[in-house]
Scaffold this motif. Structure first.
Motif, PDB file in Angstrom:
ATOM      1  N   THR A 355       0.747  -1.489   0.352  1.00 27.42           N
ATOM      2  CA  THR A 355       0.020  -0.429  -0.097  1.00 27.42           C
ATOM      3  C   THR A 355       0.689   1.066   0.428  1.00 27.42           C
ATOM      4  O   THR A 355       2.025   1.016   0.614  1.00 27.42           O
ATOM      5  N   HIS A 356       0.389   2.130  -0.854  1.00 30.22           N
ATOM      6  CA  HIS A 356       0.950   3.781  -0.179  1.00 30.22           C
ATOM      7  C   HIS A 356       0.573   4.641   0.294  1.00 30.22           C
ATOM      8  O   HIS A 356       1.143   5.854   0.823  1.00 30.22           O
ATOM      9  N   ARG A 357      -0.623   3.811   1.479  1.00 28.34           N
ATOM     10  CA  ARG A 357      -1.316   5.100   2.217  1.00 28.34           C
ATOM     11  C   ARG A 357      -0.647   4.958   3.507  1.00 28.34           C
ATOM     12  O   ARG A 357       0.115   3.791   4.087  1.00 28.34           O
ATOM     13  N   ASP A 358      -1.244   5.731   4.229  1.00 21.03           N
ATOM     14  CA  ASP A 358      -0.376   6.053   6.065  1.00 21.03           C
ATOM     15  C   ASP A 358      -1.618   4.938   6.413  1.00 21.03           C
ATOM     16  O   ASP A 358      -2.679   5.730   7.098  1.00 21.03           O
ATOM     17  N   LEU A 359      -1.162   3.633   6.151  1.00 25.15           N
ATOM     18  CA  LEU A 359      -2.325   2.825   7.724  1.00 25.15           C
ATOM     19  C   LEU A 359      -2.712   3.440   8.591  1.00 25.15           C
ATOM     20  O   LEU A 359      -3.906   3.339   9.673  1.00 25.15           O
ATOM     21  N   GLU A 360      -1.612   3.521   9.106  1.00 25.55           N
ATOM     22  CA  GLU A 360      -1.799   4.404  10.814  1.00 25.55           C
ATOM     23  C   GLU A 360      -2.790   5.079  11.016  1.00 25.55           C
ATOM     24  O   GLU A 360      -3.822   5.017  12.082  1.00 25.55           O
ATOM     25  N   THR A 361      -2.597   6.052  10.304  1.00 26.04           N
ATOM     26  CA  THR A 361      -3.858   7.812  10.322  1.00 26.04           C
ATOM     27  C   THR A 361      -5.725   7.297   9.553  1.00 26.04           C
ATOM     28  O   THR A 361      -6.285   7.009  10.213  1.00 26.04           O
ATOM     29  N   ALA A 362      -5.622   6.435   8.596  1.00 28.41           N
ATOM     30  CA  ALA A 362      -6.618   5.537   8.216  1.00 28.41           C
ATOM     31  C   ALA A 362      -6.806   4.458   9.095  1.00 28.41           C
ATOM     32  O   ALA A 362      -8.610   4.392   9.723  1.00 28.41           O
ATOM     33  N   VAL A 363      -6.874   3.728  10.374  1.00 25.91           N
ATOM     34  CA  VAL A 363      -6.675   2.907  11.497  1.00 25.91           C
ATOM     35  C   VAL A 363      -7.702   4.141  12.632  1.00 25.91           C
ATOM     36  O   VAL A 363      -8.310   3.750  13.088  1.00 25.91           O
ATOM     37  N   GLU A 364      -7.060   5.558  12.650  1.00 25.85           N
ATOM     38  CA  GLU A 364      -7.711   6.426  13.724  1.00 25.85           C
ATOM     39  C   GLU A 364      -8.676   6.685  13.320  1.00 25.85           C
ATOM     40  O   GLU A 364      -8.872   7.315  14.414  1.00 25.85           O
ATOM     41  N   MET A 365      -8.829   7.209  11.250  1.00 27.14           N
ATOM     42  CA  MET A 365      -9.336   7.764  11.321  1.00 27.14           C
ATOM     43  C   MET A 365     -11.136   7.124  11.095  1.00 27.14           C
ATOM     44  O   MET A 365     -11.843   7.288  10.671  1.00 27.14           O
ATOM     45  N   GLY A 366     -11.015   5.626  11.512  1.00 26.98           N
ATOM     46  CA  GLY A 366     -11.325   4.903  10.999  1.00 26.98           C
ATOM     47  C   GLY A 366     -12.162   3.920   9.602  1.00 26.98           C
ATOM     48  O   GLY A 366     -12.998   3.333   9.277  1.00 26.98           O
ATOM     49  N   ASP A 367     -11.206   4.052   9.260  1.00 26.97           N
ATOM     50  CA  ASP A 367     -10.998   4.694   7.543  1.00 26.97           C
ATOM     51  C   ASP A 367     -10.427   2.700   7.276  1.00 26.97           C
ATOM     52  O   ASP A 367     -10.635   1.830   6.373  1.00 26.97           O
ATOM     53  N   PHE A 368      -9.535   2.049   8.283  1.00 30.39           N
ATOM     54  CA  PHE A 368      -9.336   0.671   7.788  1.00 30.39           C
ATOM     55  C   PHE A 368      -9.173   0.317   9.103  1.00 30.39           C
ATOM     56  O   PHE A 368      -9.088   0.671  10.423  1.00 30.39           O
TER      57      PHE A 368
END
Length: 547
Positions: A355-368
């Protein structure tokens, strides 16, 4: 040599109210021939087929102690392949050279040999110790395309009854059928050998192509990535490869798979961002017939296709929350159901995600999903962007030019100025952008030499600040950049144009700054003509300041 003598029969044939012995034998042998043809058409396993043929001859034709020998093209001898006795099949490793025994006589001169009584033939060796000396013996050549390939030998189970000639003709017919089967078996074996050689060659080629030693990049950060990938390749650990688009995540995934114990099995790839959710589920898990409109037959998904191998899931950060829950189950349990099916399927698959996404931020935002993130993030590998490993650009460029040159069937070469121009670009598209840039330059080059004027970017994003100099004891922090200062300049901030660390563009800009952006004066500083510096300004995309 004792040959069969046809005896004259005075008995009426057929006798009143029945069949003569010849007719009865022909009916028996016809049924046996049919059984032999069925055996030969049933399997491509030649050894198993030969055993079954001898069994049929024993059970249905009254021809026992069958022996089949096959010619070894290297030694020129007949090797016994299989023997069938009244007690069942036996193993024997005897060989026959030309002229050795009755079978060796056929090797010397291919022909059918019939013995009325084995004991009457002094050349009969009986090396296998299975033949009765009181019974007849028949041996016929097995031919493929007119060439001798083996010998079929049998012994009738009863003494000579005047029908040895008929039995010999039957054995010849069986030999012809065996020859056809042997021809097919040889063709299949040759094709299989060719395919195995091709497979092994492809495996060696792929292993070399995706070997860690063949990967380009000698910077410290890339060596660290290669070392981590080499270590994790040995195990079945889930790997999460992270990095910007175009940094080579798929290449790392290839290297991990082809240098792992799973390299003999498939590497299956899927870009999760390329399909909508409804198609993604069918693509990964497969579907049963009639699961949805257009599902005319059952289909395996990527997980089943990758069983025993590796599944590479690119852009895993783009899947929806609903689909993440389905992914979590298979990662945890290794099982799933096809779309439209109820049968649980278990698979053994190694997962490499990217992935090229920042998954940690996505987890915090509830997207992952956090639990899915931890399932994937067992062994993270971080690939740096190209701008953070500028020292690798010359080697990467040479590698890419070799690849492009092979496609164009010519040799390509970069000039020093072109290399400097590449090193001064920010490369937002990373290695993929570099490859496109070089391919575009190669297309524009007539003679294969790529000079600075052919290095073009769709949108110019070059560094305009000089490179940082080495820090001294009183130097500011490492991230503070300043130009190299000429020690003879009396303490001013002029850049030393003779500094070897400066790029061509930085030297020209420094000279223009010292000359107050008067091109003729800057040309004298650099030892150029006005025409030469004007060419440099144009090719290096230097914006001229107006005063």
């Amino acid at each position: 040599m004792h040959e069969h003598i046809i005896h004259s029969h005075t008995d009426e044939c057929p006798p009143p109210g029945g069949f003569c012995r010849t007719h009865e034998l022909n009916i028996q042998l016809l049924a046996a021939l049919y059984a032999v043809s069925r055996v030969l058409s049933r399997s491509l396993d030649f050894n198993e087929t030969l055993r079954d043929v001898l069994r049929v001859l024993h059970d249905e034709a009254g021809l026992t102690r069958g022996l089949i020998s096959v010619l070894d093209p290297e030694t020129g001898k007949l090797n016994i392949r299989t023997i069938y006795t009244p007690e069942g099949p036996i193993l024997d490793d005897n060989q026959y050279g030309p002229g050795e025994g009755i079978i060796g006589l056929i090797l010397e001169k291919p022909r059918t040999i019939k013995l009325v009584r084995v004991a009457d033939e002094p050349r009969f060796l009986n090396r296998t110790q299975i033949y009765s000396p009181e019974l007849p013996f028949i041996a016929v050549p097995i031919k493929v395309g007119g060439d001798l390939k083996g010998v079929l030998a049998v012994q009738p189970e009863a003494p000579e009854d005047g029908l040895l000639e008929e039995r010999a003709q039957f054995v010849e017919m069986v030999s012809n059928l065996i020859g056809q089967s042997l021809s097919l078996s040889m063709a299949v074996a040759q094709e299989k050998s060719s395919l195995l050689e091709e497979r092994d060659l492809l495996r060696r080629t792929v292993r070399h192509q995706f070997g860690f030693d063949s990967m380009v990049g000698r910077s410290a950060v890339m060596r660290r990535v290669f070392d981590q990938a080499r270590m994790v390749a040995k195990w079945n650990t889930t790997v999460l490869i992270r990095g910007e688009t175009g940094t080579g995540k798929e290449l790392i995934a290839n290297a991990i798979h082809y240098n792992s114990p799973r390299a003999r099995n498939a590497l299956v790839k899927l870009n999760c961002a390329a399909l909508p959710e409804n198609l993604l589920e069918s693509e990964l898990f497969g579907h049963e017939r009639g699961a949805f409109t257009g599902a005319v037959e059952a289909r395996k998904g990527r997980f089943e296709q990758a069983h025993g191998g590796t599944l590479f899931l690119d852009e895993i950060g783009e899947v929806s929350a609903a689909f993440q829950a389905k992914m979590l189950r298979i990662l945890q349990e290794g099982e799933f159901e096809r779309v439209g099916g109820s049968k649980t399927i278990k698979v053994d698959v190694r997962i490499i995600a990217a992935t090229h996404r920042d998954l940690e931020t996505a987890v915090e935002m509830g997207d992952f999903r956090e639990d899915l993130f931890y399932r994937l993030n067992v062994m993270p590998l971080f690939l740096p962007p190209l701008r953070e490993r500028i020292e690798d650009i010359p080697e990467i460029a040479r590698h890419l030019l070799t690849k492009i040159g092979n496609d164009q069937k010519r040799k390509l070469k970069l000039t020093d100025m072109a290399n400097r121009r590449l090193a001064n670009h920010e490369w937002p598209g990373n290695v993929r952008e570099l490859e496109n840039c070089l391919e575009r330059a190669a297309v524009l080059s007539d003679d294969g030499n790529i000079d600075v004027d052919l290095i073009r970017f769709p949108s110019v994003r070059e560094r305009t600040t000089p490179r940082p100099i080495r820090a001294t004891a009183s130097a500011p922090p490492e991230n503070f950049h300043r130009p190299a200062v000429n020690p003879n300049s009396g303490g001013n901030s002029e850049v030393d144009i003779d500094d070897p660390n400066l790029s061509e563009k930085e030297r020209v800009i420094a000279a223009l700054e010292q000359a107050g952006w008067v091109q003729a004066k800057a040309a004298r500083i650099l030892g150029m003509t006005p025409r030469q510096i004007a060419y440099r300004i144009q090719t290096l995309n230097i914006e001229v300041k107006q005063f």
